[in-house]
Design a protein around this motif. Structure first.
Motif, PDB file in Angstrom:
ATOM      1  N   PHE A  27       0.321   2.501  -8.591  1.00  0.00           N
ATOM      2  CA  PHE A  27       0.213   3.826  -9.470  1.00  0.00           C
ATOM      3  C   PHE A  27       1.676   4.122  -9.811  1.00  0.00           C
ATOM      4  O   PHE A  27       2.558   4.191  -8.729  1.00  0.00           O
ATOM      5  CB  PHE A  27       0.154   4.979  -8.119  1.00  0.00           C
ATOM      6  CG  PHE A  27      -0.872   4.971  -7.725  1.00  0.00           C
ATOM      7  CD1 PHE A  27      -2.883   4.468  -7.808  1.00  0.00           C
ATOM      8  CD2 PHE A  27      -1.762   4.274  -6.116  1.00  0.00           C
ATOM      9  CE1 PHE A  27      -3.751   4.549  -7.859  1.00  0.00           C
ATOM     10  CE2 PHE A  27      -2.697   3.953  -5.607  1.00  0.00           C
ATOM     11  CZ  PHE A  27      -4.110   4.033  -6.129  1.00  0.00           C
ATOM     12  N   SER A  77      -2.227   8.620  -3.354  1.00  0.00           N
ATOM     13  CA  SER A  77      -3.024   7.781  -3.958  1.00  0.00           C
ATOM     14  C   SER A  77      -3.025   9.498  -5.075  1.00  0.00           C
ATOM     15  O   SER A  77      -3.084  10.124  -4.782  1.00  0.00           O
ATOM     16  CB  SER A  77      -4.371   7.473  -4.440  1.00  0.00           C
ATOM     17  OG  SER A  77      -5.905   8.468  -3.399  1.00  0.00           O
ATOM     18  N   SER A 112       1.141   0.186  -5.586  1.00  0.00           N
ATOM     19  CA  SER A 112      -0.010   0.169  -5.180  1.00  0.00           C
ATOM     20  C   SER A 112      -0.391   0.016  -6.877  1.00  0.00           C
ATOM     21  O   SER A 112      -1.767   0.390  -6.801  1.00  0.00           O
ATOM     22  CB  SER A 112      -0.960   0.831  -4.598  1.00  0.00           C
ATOM     23  OG  SER A 112       0.284   0.802  -3.103  1.00  0.00           O
ATOM     24  N   GLU A 123      -5.227  10.285  -6.691  1.00  0.00           N
ATOM     25  CA  GLU A 123      -6.584  10.824  -6.802  1.00  0.00           C
ATOM     26  C   GLU A 123      -7.206  12.587  -5.286  1.00  0.00           C
ATOM     27  O   GLU A 123      -6.980  12.755  -5.128  1.00  0.00           O
ATOM     28  CB  GLU A 123      -7.877  10.113  -6.795  1.00  0.00           C
ATOM     29  CG  GLU A 123      -9.492  10.880  -6.058  1.00  0.00           C
ATOM     30  CD  GLU A 123      -9.948   9.121  -5.798  1.00  0.00           C
ATOM     31  OE1 GLU A 123     -11.690   9.880  -5.185  1.00  0.00           O
ATOM     32  OE2 GLU A 123     -10.419   8.708  -6.403  1.00  0.00           O
ATOM     33  N   THR A 124      -6.348  11.428  -4.069  1.00  0.00           N
ATOM     34  CA  THR A 124      -6.229  12.318  -2.961  1.00  0.00           C
ATOM     35  C   THR A 124      -4.843  12.974  -3.015  1.00  0.00           C
ATOM     36  O   THR A 124      -5.173  14.588  -2.851  1.00  0.00           O
ATOM     37  CB  THR A 124      -5.958  11.623  -1.434  1.00  0.00           C
ATOM     38  OG1 THR A 124      -6.969   9.957  -1.943  1.00  0.00           O
ATOM     39  CG2 THR A 124      -5.864  12.520  -0.620  1.00  0.00           C
ATOM     40  N   ARG A 128       0.840  -1.342  -0.020  1.00  0.00           N
ATOM     41  CA  ARG A 128       0.124  -0.131  -0.047  1.00  0.00           C
ATOM     42  C   ARG A 128       0.808   0.979  -0.055  1.00  0.00           C
ATOM     43  O   ARG A 128       1.940   1.186   0.083  1.00  0.00           O
ATOM     44  CB  ARG A 128      -1.001   0.043   1.433  1.00  0.00           C
ATOM     45  CG  ARG A 128      -1.949  -1.196   0.671  1.00  0.00           C
ATOM     46  CD  ARG A 128      -2.646  -1.117   2.607  1.00  0.00           C
ATOM     47  NE  ARG A 128      -1.930  -1.496   3.590  1.00  0.00           N
ATOM     48  CZ  ARG A 128      -2.055  -1.926   4.943  1.00  0.00           C
ATOM     49  NH1 ARG A 128      -3.623  -1.270   4.638  1.00  0.00           N
ATOM     50  NH2 ARG A 128      -1.105  -1.951   5.747  1.00  0.00           N
ATOM     51  N   THR A 129       0.407   2.455  -0.723  1.00  0.00           N
ATOM     52  CA  THR A 129       0.736   3.695  -0.421  1.00  0.00           C
ATOM     53  C   THR A 129       0.212   4.096   0.681  1.00  0.00           C
ATOM     54  O   THR A 129      -1.222   4.796   0.404  1.00  0.00           O
ATOM     55  CB  THR A 129       1.093   3.948  -2.025  1.00  0.00           C
ATOM     56  OG1 THR A 129       1.619   5.450  -1.699  1.00  0.00           O
ATOM     57  CG2 THR A 129      -0.124   4.306  -2.887  1.00  0.00           C
ATOM     58  N   TYR A 156       0.611  11.395 -10.544  1.00  0.00           N
ATOM     59  CA  TYR A 156       0.305  12.067  -9.298  1.00  0.00           C
ATOM     60  C   TYR A 156       0.228  13.214 -10.033  1.00  0.00           C
ATOM     61  O   TYR A 156       1.666  13.637 -11.395  1.00  0.00           O
ATOM     62  CB  TYR A 156       1.110  11.914  -8.917  1.00  0.00           C
ATOM     63  CG  TYR A 156       1.152  10.982  -7.464  1.00  0.00           C
ATOM     64  CD1 TYR A 156       0.436  10.464  -6.579  1.00  0.00           C
ATOM     65  CD2 TYR A 156       1.933   9.537  -7.937  1.00  0.00           C
ATOM     66  CE1 TYR A 156       0.490   9.716  -5.995  1.00  0.00           C
ATOM     67  CE2 TYR A 156       1.851   8.037  -7.342  1.00  0.00           C
ATOM     68  CZ  TYR A 156       0.598   8.133  -6.281  1.00  0.00           C
ATOM     69  OH  TYR A 156       0.232   7.057  -5.247  1.00  0.00           O
ATOM     70  N   GLY A 183       4.092   4.739  -4.643  1.00  0.00           N
ATOM     71  CA  GLY A 183       2.826   3.839  -5.339  1.00  0.00           C
ATOM     72  C   GLY A 183       2.572   3.264  -6.542  1.00  0.00           C
ATOM     73  O   GLY A 183       1.762   2.685  -6.555  1.00  0.00           O
TER      74      GLY A 183
END
Length: 194
Positions: A47, A21, A45, A23-24, A17-18, A52, A42
């Motif tokens: 990404f 994300s 995950s 989106e965030t 996990r990171t 980004y 990321g």
């Protein structure tokens, strides 16, 4: 003066996990925060760095943490990572506060404010900050898939020219978030769930 938010690649073995994300990250950037992230943080995950927007990528965790006021984590930082954190920073993540007195002492020595999301009360007002329900749902889903893969019977009922194979019967113990997701997953796979 904008807030500097930092995210480094998780160092715990097997952690995919990171803490941020794409989106965030976009939402934080829209609020005016400066985002700094370790390169490829990321990738486990799924990404990629180009996903980004508004994020400055740096080669390592030390560069990511330099001058950061807010640090997002999935797992607790190691003692070496705490040494790289700026004094007076705020750390937010699943920090396992009862696991290591040494880690708490190291955070305290650097005057770091730490918010352990697993200790956040699970009440209506805090629902948008709940980290455990999402992780419980993921665990329940994965358990249903693991059970189906390891079961010696087919989960769904199968009718063939040679006859009918009855569906597998599954017993899920517990009806919390993980248990309810496991029940739903096994039912969707065609098993009879008790």
């Amino acid at each position: 003066m904008p807030l500097t938010l930092a995210v480094a690649r998780e160092s715990a073995d097997g952690e995919n996990r990171t803490a941020l994300s794409p989106e965030t990250a976009k939402k934080f950037a829209a609020l005016g925060a400066r985002l700094r992230m370790e390169q490829s943080a990321g990738v486990n995950s799924h990404f990629l760095d180009p996903d980004y927007s508004g994020v400055d990528f740096v080669p390592g965790p030390t560069e990511a943490y330099a001058g950061a006021e807010l640090i997002l984590r999935v797992t607790p930082p190691s003692l070496e990572e705490i040494a790289a954190l700026p004094e007076g920073a705020v750390v937010i993540g699943l920090l396992k506060p009862y696991e290591s007195k040494e880690r708490l002492a190291a955070l305290n020595a650097k005057k770091i404010t730490a918010f352990a999301l697993e200790l956040l009360p699970r009440i209506s007002r805090a629902q948008s900050m709940d980290a455990l329900s999402s992780q419980g749902a993921c665990a329940g889903y994965q358990c249903g898939l693991i059970a189906a893969a390891r079961c010696t019977k087919f989960f769904p009922m199968l009718t063939t020219a040679a006859g009918t194979i009855r569906p597998a019967r599954v017993l899920v113990i517990g009806a919390g978030v993980a248990g309810l997701q496991a029940i739903a997953t096994c039912k969707r796979l065609g098993a009879m769930v008790d």
